[in-house]
Design an enzyme around this catalytic site. Structure first.
Site, PDB file in Angstrom:
ATOM      1  N   GLU A  95       0.789  -1.200   0.082  1.00  0.00           N
ATOM      2  CA  GLU A  95      -0.185   0.113   0.048  1.00  0.00           C
ATOM      3  C   GLU A  95       0.666   1.384  -0.013  1.00  0.00           C
ATOM      4  O   GLU A  95       0.453   2.287  -0.679  1.00  0.00           O
ATOM      5  CB  GLU A  95      -0.876  -0.100   1.317  1.00  0.00           C
ATOM      6  CG  GLU A  95      -2.151  -1.032   1.051  1.00  0.00           C
ATOM      7  CD  GLU A  95      -2.814  -0.942   2.600  1.00  0.00           C
ATOM      8  OE1 GLU A  95      -2.676  -0.030   3.567  1.00  0.00           O
ATOM      9  OE2 GLU A  95      -3.466  -2.124   2.733  1.00  0.00           O
ATOM     10  N   HIS A 100       9.111  -1.058   3.899  1.00  0.00           N
ATOM     11  CA  HIS A 100       8.885  -1.254   5.087  1.00  0.00           C
ATOM     12  C   HIS A 100       8.902  -2.558   5.566  1.00  0.00           C
ATOM     13  O   HIS A 100       8.097  -3.510   4.922  1.00  0.00           O
ATOM     14  CB  HIS A 100       7.901  -0.331   5.670  1.00  0.00           C
ATOM     15  CG  HIS A 100       6.542  -0.848   5.010  1.00  0.00           C
ATOM     16  ND1 HIS A 100       6.295  -0.152   3.682  1.00  0.00           N
ATOM     17  CD2 HIS A 100       5.623  -1.482   5.214  1.00  0.00           C
ATOM     18  CE1 HIS A 100       5.060  -0.594   3.025  1.00  0.00           C
ATOM     19  NE2 HIS A 100       4.710  -1.308   4.180  1.00  0.00           N
TER      20      HIS A 100
END
Ligand code: 5GP
Ligand code: ZN
Length: 118
Positions: A95, A100
């Site tokens: 997203e 990350h």
């Protein structure tokens, strides 16, 4: 750095976050929509869009993220194991396009990694 990337803004302190850890190369903060009792993310301060764009020039910072994961997970209460997850690209259903590493932990077990399709 990317001007309109939300994780770059979190790293710069322009968007508030619940910080877990910071040093010169990496930043860790709680996920705004946690999926487990412990759920935070570790990101490189440098803007790398995804793991698909990473290369050997990112080796040190990627290693640093993993090398810190256990210590940070334990400090957040995941004392008996945790899961690391990196969603990448369209198929990985990423997203936010700033690389990350999700750290997901208990104490309760997390369930299956993926739900098997019949
Ligand atoms: P992805 O699907 O890209 O691996 O995960 C992005 C994660 O970032 C999601 O779990 C989502 O809850 C989290 N997230 C999105 N926007 C924000 C935000 O502004 N602050 C924080 N702390 N987490 C965010
Ligand atoms: Zn970014």
């Amino acid at each position: 750095m990317s001007a309109d990337c939300i994780f770059c803004k979190i790293v710069r302190g322009e968007i508030p976050s619940k910080k877990v850890y910071e040093d010169e190369e990496i930043f860790a903060f709680h996920d705004i929509n946690p999926l487990a009792q412990v759920h935070f993310m570790i990101v490189p301060k440098q803007h790398i869009p995804s793991l698909a764009e990473a290369d050997l020039s990112h080796q040190a910072v990627l290693g640093r993220i993993l090398a810190k994961a256990g210590e940070l997970a334990r400090a957040q209460g995941a004392t008996d194991g945790f899961r690391t997850l990196i969603n990448t690209g369209r198929v990985g259903q990423q997203e936010v396009y700033h690389l990350h590493v999700h750290i997901l932990g208990g104490p309760d077990p997390l369930g299956p990694m993926l739900v098997r399709k019949k």
